[in-house]
Design an enzyme around this catalytic site. Sequence first.
Site, PDB file in Angstrom:
ATOM      1  N   HIS A   7      39.705  42.964  37.143  1.00  0.00           N
ATOM      2  CA  HIS A   7      39.502  42.983  35.942  1.00  0.00           C
ATOM      3  C   HIS A   7      40.931  42.725  35.521  1.00  0.00           C
ATOM      4  O   HIS A   7      42.329  42.310  34.941  1.00  0.00           O
ATOM      5  CB  HIS A   7      39.534  43.917  35.203  1.00  0.00           C
ATOM      6  CG  HIS A   7      40.166  44.170  34.334  1.00  0.00           C
ATOM      7  ND1 HIS A   7      40.111  44.246  32.357  1.00  0.00           N
ATOM      8  CD2 HIS A   7      41.643  45.611  33.884  1.00  0.00           C
ATOM      9  CE1 HIS A   7      40.914  44.424  31.877  1.00  0.00           C
ATOM     10  NE2 HIS A   7      41.585  45.451  32.302  1.00  0.00           N
ATOM     11  N   ASP A   8      42.323  42.662  37.058  1.00  0.00           N
ATOM     12  CA  ASP A   8      43.462  42.572  37.192  1.00  0.00           C
ATOM     13  C   ASP A   8      43.809  41.728  38.661  1.00  0.00           C
ATOM     14  O   ASP A   8      44.691  42.327  38.968  1.00  0.00           O
ATOM     15  CB  ASP A   8      44.127  44.234  37.547  1.00  0.00           C
ATOM     16  CG  ASP A   8      45.710  44.415  37.169  1.00  0.00           C
ATOM     17  OD1 ASP A   8      46.461  43.945  36.724  1.00  0.00           O
ATOM     18  OD2 ASP A   8      46.101  44.659  37.268  1.00  0.00           O
TER      19      ASP A   8
END
Length: 241
Positions: free
Chosen positions: A168-169
């Site tokens: 996600h990051d």
Amino acid sequence: MQKRISTENKNEVIWFDAARFPYFPIEWFDSAYLAQNALLTGSAGGRGTTYFFHVNDTDLVLRRYKRGGLPGKLLNDQFWYLGLSRTRAWRELSLLLQLNELNLPAPVPVAARVVKHGFYYQSDIITERLASAKDVHNLLLQSALTPSEWEKIGRTIRQFHDCQVYHHDLNIHNIMMNDQGRIFLIDFDKCGFKHGEKWKQANLSRLLRSLRKESQRCEHYFFEEEDWNNLINGYNSHPLK
């Protein structure tokens, strides 16, 4: 992982690796306790503080889940409770267990905790600290990486993508390299398995934006566009050798 419900607080649930820690002290989730008992070995900033500590001849990392943006200013570390299986700690712990089964270079999970307060909960996770590893962002503040090191980063990301693991990051702060040059990805909060292929290019683009952002923000940052080309060459030359 063994599950234990605290006898003192019925709303507190802990999962831990009972094979390594037959009994896992709740106090290890308390940074103040770790500091008072000289167990802390360091800390790192970010959305929240990450604490490094040493117990039983093992270096561990404690992280409290925090909110970002405007919600973070209001609720900080409180999340809406929708069941244990949907808590941030349990989802990341479960994912890390799967990543380790796949032999992907990710942290080894040790324990997680969820404390329920009415409709909200707070949670923490503890993982093994990656020996001698430093985040690549801080390495780039000091010196340039070699073309082969950039290629290793690309090949490592490809390993995760080939297993359909979505980070996600994916930014330069969440990529680590140890003294042997091995690359790891960290911080799998809100990550998981994802179908399809289109998201993979967006994942890489997110990483490139973070590199360009840090390059513009930092006066001395050892990143050039050619470095990105080397990373992509490594990504396209999978499998990792």
